[in-house]
Design an enzyme around this catalytic site. Structure first.
Site, PDB file in Angstrom:
ATOM      1  N   SER A 208      65.970  15.097  53.042  1.00  0.00           N
ATOM      2  CA  SER A 208      66.184  14.833  54.471  1.00  0.00           C
ATOM      3  C   SER A 208      67.412  13.976  54.709  1.00  0.00           C
ATOM      4  O   SER A 208      67.790  13.139  53.886  1.00  0.00           O
ATOM      5  CB  SER A 208      64.971  14.108  55.053  1.00  0.00           C
ATOM      6  OG  SER A 208      63.864  14.947  55.060  1.00  0.00           O
TER       7      SER A 208
ATOM      8  N   GLU B 196      55.255  21.881  46.019  1.00  0.00           N
ATOM      9  CA  GLU B 196      54.699  20.787  46.812  1.00  0.00           C
ATOM     10  C   GLU B 196      53.522  21.276  47.653  1.00  0.00           C
ATOM     11  O   GLU B 196      52.471  20.654  47.703  1.00  0.00           O
ATOM     12  CB  GLU B 196      55.785  20.212  47.733  1.00  0.00           C
ATOM     13  CG  GLU B 196      55.300  19.015  48.542  1.00  0.00           C
ATOM     14  CD  GLU B 196      56.412  18.366  49.350  1.00  0.00           C
ATOM     15  OE1 GLU B 196      57.392  19.062  49.680  1.00  0.00           O
ATOM     16  OE2 GLU B 196      56.293  17.167  49.634  1.00  0.00           O
TER      17      GLU B 196
END
Lengths: 377, 399
Positions: free
Chosen positions: B148, B262
């Site tokens: 991010s 994930e």
């Protein structure tokens, strides 16, 4: 097949998936012929619905093979109930299931087995009468009193209101309270002198209800003079689970119909289903439905596998599925806009079902309380 | 005060399996895998949590990671040849349930073990695997995830951090944010722009040594008061040519593979800690100090949370069964995420309900967990993104 159709395939066997396909197909066809009747008159529809169930041979789905039925388990029961709920089919699957449970769990085996056989063979039309809440308050007060004469014969007196799916029954299994020996299961033939079954038109036009009054009606006692509390609880939570599965089916139908609408309905130059205001709410409805459906299957698996937490999971499934149906029905009405509010479109029927079903067998508050008690808190 | 003590005192013994709900087919309570791990945990789980500074807490978790590794219980999903157990999804499901029941500390180096390790096994060179995999699993090399950016959150493909190839290696400039545990990490895997192609076509995945002057880490104090996350600044940071994973311009593909790992992990592990918390709260409700709580509200809220945890557990179980059979979990993880995020918040509030006084005291585990729960609908994909995914890919709504 849509993506969400495939979702619960993982935990079902090939036979169970075949059962679903078959049930869906049958329900779709029946819905066409029965739906019109239900709009006119729920009583007529209920009678036709019962005949349809018999013609399909589905009255014996839950009767043991030894007694002439198919001996299906809780998972299959849920699969069928889900499809019936999806089509809002006015067939007495709930009451037939409960009747089988009451006979199997609460009655003397020598008296229960021939009766189960007659249900499977469609020789008898059996409904269950246990007050407005079907079974739940039976132990405390059924609203119907049983009295024994000198010669040992029984008669029933009292009133049970808002009893589901007894229209057209030839036999009623009545939960009644005897002064000395507590709650028992009493069999009454219909029609009988002193017995009145008065149809009650509820807002759910796809399920028949009746007030049943007993004025010294001759009855035969089927239990061994006293009902085991655990067995009664089991009959109750099996019924709760059946209603849960039915609710999941209804919720899926609402979702599917709404998806079709928002995909084809254009405003501002786009399909309205492309707007996040709608997407997100439908996605939340999906999460609610999908997680409820899984819980229904989890409860059914626990019952079939005889593991712990059967009651807790079944009640949980009912709580979850009830709110999923309510949400899906409300969103279906909302996202169809003005059409959603019309009689013609018909999604109101799922809202009606959700509202009335929420009140039968148990209430929302009663279920929450029961779950907590069963969990020991 | 009494309530706070009670909460800490409870965190010792193994929780009975029944706290999780029914024994499930395929992963029953008496499964050999469970029993083996249970025995090991009984011997090796550290019994007291030293609630001191954040750095000490992190060191404690690294130590726990090393203990798991020495016992052969770190990274169960890793193939045996890389030091794992080669466990499938069902064993992982049991693994995380047993960890929760043992009230073991949280594992650490998740970015390395759950994300980078499996990704290297797919895209890494032999040299990269040899060099990095052992240190990831043992906890000797802590990794963080540089994805991010301030201007690229949900829209990851718009990221701007860039790397240019020079004779000395890749030179990186830019900024990452929400980088979990960056302050304690030795390595970072960085998704950055290396090509002139637009958006996701111009990205590469680089692995970077954090210990260099070109990298600055600034912890971000969160609303919970802690600082798990960091900003990471790259100012002419350098990494060798051969530390690119998957080749130039392949970064998006590598990152998506990583996110699948994930999601798969989240897809069947997150119910167990919630059910254990709920179990402890139930015990607390039975304790003397709870006599003043409104009884009826307490039991109804407990039952509601138990029911929702069972929904989550069943859903996770189904996903694990699917994964075990080689099916993609993919979008089902989004349904889990949305269901889970609200449950986490509501459970934290129930905890505050049970411990009304302690929950409002600053800097306690209780108040921190209440505040921290607000992140559940934000990290690893906001609820809004998950709902978009469900709407588009499960319900098939028009884009």
């Amino acid at each position: 097949m849509t993506a969400y159709e495939a979702s619960s395939e993982t935990t079902l066997s090939v036979q169970q998936l075949d059962m679903r396909t078959l049930a869906r197909d049958v329900v779709r066809k029946l819905a066409l012929s029965l739906a019109g009747l239900a709009n006119e008159d729920p009583v007529v529809a209920a009678i036709r619905g019962r005949e349809s169930l018999e013609e399909l041979g589905w009255t014996g789905l839950l009767v043991d093979e030894a007694d002439g039925g198919l001996g299906l388990g809780a998972t299959e029961r849920c699969i069928v109930a889900e499809e019936i709920g999806r089509g809002l089919l006015p067939v007495p699957f709930l009451s037939t299931s409960v009747a089988c449970d009451v006979l199997r769990l609460l009655c003397r085996p020598d008296l229960a087995r021939p009766r189960l056989g007659r249900i499977a063979e469609a020789q008898e039309r059996v409904g269950v009468v246990a007050g407005a809440r079907l079974l739940a308050p039976a132990l405390a007060d059924t609203g119907v009193r049983a009295a024994q004469a000198q010669d040992g014969s029984w008669s029933l007196d009292g009133l049970a209101s808002l009893v589901p799916e007894v229209t057209g029954c030839t036999t009623l299994l009545v939960l009644a309270t005897a002064e000395d020996s507590g709650t028992g299961v009493f069999e009454v033939t219909a029609p009988s002198p002193g017995l009145t079954v008065s149809p009650v038109r509820t807002i759910d036009l796809r399920r028949d209800f009746a007030d049943v009054t007993f004025s010294f009606v001759a009855a035969e006692r089927l239990d061994a003079e006293g009902i085991d509390t655990a067995a009664l609880r089991r009959a109750e939570y099996l019924a709760e689970l059946t209603l849960a599965a039915e609710a999941v089916g209804g919720a899926l139908a609402c979702l599917e119909q709404t998806i079709t609408h928002v995909t084809t309905r254009h405003q501002f130059g786009s399909p309205i289903g492309s707007f996040q205001a709608i997407k997100h709410r439908l996605a939340r409805a999906w999460v609610s439905i999908e997680s409820s459906r899984e819980l229904v299957l989890a409860a059914a698996a626990a019952i079939d596998d005889r593991t712990a937490f059967q009651e807790e999971l079944a009640i949980s499934a009912r709580i979850a599925a009830t709110s999923a149906l309510r949400l899906a029905a409300e969103e279906a009405i909302q996202f169809h806009g003005g059409m959603g509010f019309t009689w013609e479109l018909g999604v109101h029927r799922y809202f009606r079902r959700s509202f009335v079903s929420d009140q039968i067998l148990s209430t929302a508050g009663g279920r929450a309380d029961r779950l907590a008690s069963t969990l020991g808190v | 005060m009494a309530a706070r003590m009670a909460e800490r005192d409870l965190a010792v013994a193994r929780i009975p399996s029944s706290a999780l709900g029914p024994s499930l087919p395929l992963v029953p309570d008496d499964h050999r895998f469970r029993l083996e791990f249970r025995d090991w945990l009984a011997e090796n789980t550290p019994r007291s949590l030293p609630a001191v500074t954040e750095a000490e807490d992190f060191a404690f978790r690294v130590k726990w990671q090393k203990a798991l590794h020495e016992g052969g219980w770190a990274g169960p999903a890793w193939p045996v040849r890389y030091g794992g157990r080669g466990s499938g999804a069902l064993e992982q499901f049991m693994y995380y349930e047993e960890l929760a029941l043992a009230q073991a500390p949280r594992v650490t180096n998740e970015s390395g073990i759950l994300l980078l390790g499996p990704t290297l096994m797919v895209y890494g060179t032999e040299e990269q695997k040899r060099r990095f995999l052992p240190g990831i699993l043992s906890g000797d090399d802590i990794w963080c995830q540089g994805f991010s950016e301030p201007e690229a959150g949900s829209d990851l493909a718009s990221l701007r951090t860039s790397a240019r190839e020079t004779p000395e290696g890749w030179v990186i400039n830019g900024q990452k944010i929400w980088t979990t545990w960056a302050a304690y990490s030795k390595w970072c895997f960085v998704l950055c722009r290396t090509e002139s192609a637009p958006r996701h076509k111009g990205l590469s995945m680089l692995t970077v040594d954090m210990d260099q002057p070109g990298i600055q880490v600034r912890p971000i104090k969160q609303m919970s008061g802690k600082a798990d996350f960091c900003e990471v600044f790259f100012d002419e940071a350098l990494t060798p040519h051969d530390l690119i994973v998957g080749g130039r311009g392949q970064g998006w593909q590598v990152a998506m593979t990583m996110l699948q790992f994930e999601r798969a992990d989240q897809g069947y592990t997150d119910h167990a800690p919630l059910l254990v918390t709920l179990h402890l709260l139930r015990e607390a409700l039975g304790a003397e100090g709870a006599a003043l709580l409104p009884r009826e509200t307490a039991r109804l809220r407990f039952a509601d949370l138990w029911r929702r945890c069972q929904q989550l557990r069943r859903y996770n179980f189904r996903n694990a069964v699917n994964a075990e059979r080689g099916r993609q979990i993919g979008v089902a993880a989004s349904t889990v995420n949305v269901f889970w995020s609200q449950l986490v918040k509501d459970l934290a509030e129930f905890k505050a309900f049970v411990y009304p006084d302690a929950a409002v005291i600053d800097d306690t585990p209780l108040s921190e967990s209440l505040l921290y729960s607000r992140a559940s609908s934000i990290y690893s994909g906001t609820d809004e993104i998950q709902l978009n995914i469900i709407a588009d890919r499960i319900l098939g709504l028009p884009r």
